[in-house]
Design an enzyme around this catalytic site. Structure first.
Site, mmCIF file in Angstrom:
data_model
loop_
_atom_site.group_PDB
_atom_site.id
_atom_site.type_symbol
_atom_site.label_atom_id
_atom_site.label_comp_id
_atom_site.label_asym_id
_atom_site.label_seq_id
_atom_site.Cartn_x
_atom_site.Cartn_y
_atom_site.Cartn_z
ATOM 1 N N GLY A 238 0.781 -1.211 0.137
ATOM 2 C CA GLY A 238 0.343 -0.082 -0.048
ATOM 3 C C GLY A 238 0.967 1.331 0.257
ATOM 4 O O GLY A 238 2.114 1.221 -0.702
ATOM 5 N N SER A 239 0.520 2.564 0.512
ATOM 6 C CA SER A 239 0.878 3.393 0.359
ATOM 7 C C SER A 239 2.065 3.359 1.302
ATOM 8 O O SER A 239 2.246 3.267 2.679
ATOM 9 C CB SER A 239 -0.031 4.505 1.155
ATOM 10 O OG SER A 239 -0.446 4.979 1.985
ATOM 11 N N GLY A 243 2.568 1.926 5.855
ATOM 12 C CA GLY A 243 3.263 1.283 5.851
ATOM 13 C C GLY A 243 3.938 1.718 7.277
ATOM 14 O O GLY A 243 4.375 1.240 8.472
ATOM 15 N N GLU A 260 5.323 -3.564 1.224
ATOM 16 C CA GLU A 260 5.285 -2.946 -0.593
ATOM 17 C C GLU A 260 5.146 -1.342 -0.290
ATOM 18 O O GLU A 260 3.468 -2.076 -0.415
ATOM 19 C CB GLU A 260 5.593 -4.216 -1.440
ATOM 20 C CG GLU A 260 6.386 -5.283 -1.476
ATOM 21 C CD GLU A 260 7.167 -5.586 -1.715
ATOM 22 O OE1 GLU A 260 7.692 -4.199 -2.099
ATOM 23 O OE2 GLU A 260 7.815 -6.544 -2.147
ATOM 24 N N CYS A 294 1.964 0.135 -8.957
ATOM 25 C CA CYS A 294 3.021 1.010 -7.625
ATOM 26 C C CYS A 294 4.455 1.544 -8.740
ATOM 27 O O CYS A 294 5.868 1.911 -8.140
ATOM 28 C CB CYS A 294 3.363 -0.002 -6.602
ATOM 29 S SG CYS A 294 3.669 -1.981 -6.932
#
Length: 506
Positions: A238-239, A243, A260, A294
């Site tokens: 995700g963003s 994270g 990630e 991404c």
């Protein structure tokens, strides 16, 4: 429930053995970005149900970890077979729920098949090392053991592939999986679990109950997964903002993470570049999946000697690219996931204008109902790397800048928080090798003469810095799903101590 695709969605879910009552009538709405209209209403997993699912997974671990790895690999082989049989249906569901073109939806399912093939072979290759020891009559080695319950948190843009990257490796490594998909793409998760259930049925009694489970819900469900001490590893996609929340919470309980996160990816076009090749690679890397990968190319540095040749061609490509419903037309660019994504894109473009940028494209397109958000991809010529260029906007925006000095452009390339994917277009061996060296790209993925977007499952996928440092998929990424033990065996009649220590006891 209003729905643009009610019949087709029901029919697809029925093919996976999922009754309509499972995905209709609940309070959690799911929308198709193709039309912006609701296609499902699900009931979120409660806190008690989440804890119970994790407890079942932990109980499954106590059995699954003792099954020989090649036998565990057989389950993943069967999953690959079931995915092959369901490829068309699951690919279409990905297109409906995530807005991807038919080829991209099918391509995502093919990634699932590929990682299953990879993991089956891996199940016979979970190698440790034999290590030279300083003590005679001794042997030292390392062994790798299953880690525990693996929690998977995935994003909407690759709603099924990311789960499979983690699940295939986790399962062969001896770990159960508990999956919290994006609340924007729950149907593809339910379908993927149904496909795995078919494989489990064929696999037989060696598979314990609770080996793979899906949790439906939002951030509260994800948080319950993150804080539970029975979840040994949290793999979260995700963003960077997400994270920053997940990482400390898992670290506080000494759990492990695979993060990630964001990717403000850049390409460099040098004077020697094959411009035709660069044009095609940049166009797909920046506009494919409506800029919602991404690994999407978001920054482009073009040498001043080729800028006036390449950039007008890029602007022309941006103006002519087809935008539309990717299941009803041959359009190359589909919709943004929702209104928030559209608003974020427009805000970034306004900031770019304020910073002196010249914007080409970026307008909303009259496709479908008002509830769908289709936009023309935007190319923005920027005087320098400043303002919105330094931050990832999850939309089809490419910031283009001139450069003159190679060392300087490497510094500019690396001067952002994220470090996922990168590429250089050059026929100069020195530039290529420098870009791939320790003093070159600081990203987890560095490509030459291909774009930033896309990856093969044979290589470990992930990035550095604010991208989180995690690795999924191929190479030796399996080690993240296991724990390492160093073993020493004394087969002599003596007891020499390490470092020559003397410790005599009468």
């Amino acid at each position: 429930m209003t729905a643009a695709l009610p019949a087709s969605t029901r029919d697809l879910m029925a093919k996976f053995g999922i009754e309509a009552s499972v995905f209709t009538g609940g309070p959690m709405a799911s929308f198709s970005p193709l039309t912006g209209e609701q296609i499902a209403g699900l009931t979120p997993t409660s806190a008690a149900e989440t804890d119970a699912a994790i407890a079942r997974a932990h109980a499954a671990f106590l059995t699954w970890r003792n099954l020989p790895a090649p036998r565990r690999g057989e389950l993943v082989r069967l999953l690959g077979e079931e995915l092959r049989a369901a490829k068309e249906d699951l690919g279409r569901l990905v297109s409906i729920e995530a807005g991807k073109s038919a080829s991209e939806g099918l391509g995502e399912v093919q990634e699932m098949i590929d990682i299953c093939d990879f993991a089956v072979g891996l199940s016979r290759q979970l190698y440790g090392l034999t290590i030279a020891t300083e003590r005679p009559g001794h042997r030292m080695m390392e062994t790798w053991h299953p880690l525990g319950v693996v929690g998977i948190i995935s994003a909407f843009n690759f709603p099924v592939a990311v789960w499979s990257w983690n699940a295939a490796l986790a399962l062969v490594c001896g770990n159960p999986v508990v999956w919290k998909p994006s609340e924007k793409t729950p149907l593809t998760a339910l379908a993927s679990q149904a496909i795995l259930d078919r494989a489990l049925k064929r696999f037989g009694a060696d598979a314990p109950e609770g080996l793979s489970q899906v949790l439906i819900g939002g951030a509260d469900v994800g948080n319950a997964l993150v804080v539970n001490p029975k979840v040994a590893l949290v793999s979260a996609t995700g963003s960077t903002r997400m994270g920053r929340i997940v990482g400390p919470k898992v670290a506080e309980r000494f759990g492990r993470t695979i993060l990630e996160l964001g990717g403000n990816n850049a390409g460099i076009v040098t004077p020697s570049a094959d411009l035709d090749m660069a044009l095609r690679a940049i166009a797909f890397g920046a506009m494919g999946t409506a800029g919602q990968r991404c690994t999407t190319m978001r920054r482009l540095f073009v040498h001043e000697s080729v800028y006036d040749t390449l950039v007008p061609r890029l602007i022309k490509a941006y103006a002519s690219v087809s935008v539309g419903n990717v299941l009803e037309t041959q359009a190359l660019v589909g919709p943004l996931i929702d209104k928030d994504a559209f608003d974020g894109m427009q805000k970034a473009l306004e900031a770019a204008k304020a910073a002196g940028g010249t914007v080409h494209g970026g307008e909303r397109q009259p496709v479908g109902p008002d509830t769908a958000y289709y936009v023309k991809p935007a190319l923005v010529e920027m005087p320098s790397q400043t303002g919105p260029v330094l931050h990832e906007t999850f939309a089809p925006i490419l910031y283009v800048m001139k450069y003159s000095d190679f060392d300087q452009v490497i510094e500019l390339h690396n001067a952002v928080g994220a470090g996922l994917s990168s590429s250089i277009f050059t026929l100069d061996m020195r530039e290529m090798e420098t870009f791939l060296s320790a003093s070159g790209s600081d990203c987890g993925i560095a490509n030459v003469n291909i774009g930033t977007s896309g990856a093969e499952i044979g290589g470990a996928f992930g990035g550095e810095k604010e991208t989180g440092g995690g690795r999924e998929s191929g190479s030796d990424a399996w080690r993240a799903y296991m724990r390492r033990a160093t073993n020493t065996v004394n087969y002599s009649r003596a007891l020499p101590l390490a470092q020559g220590v003397v410790f005599d006891i009468d």
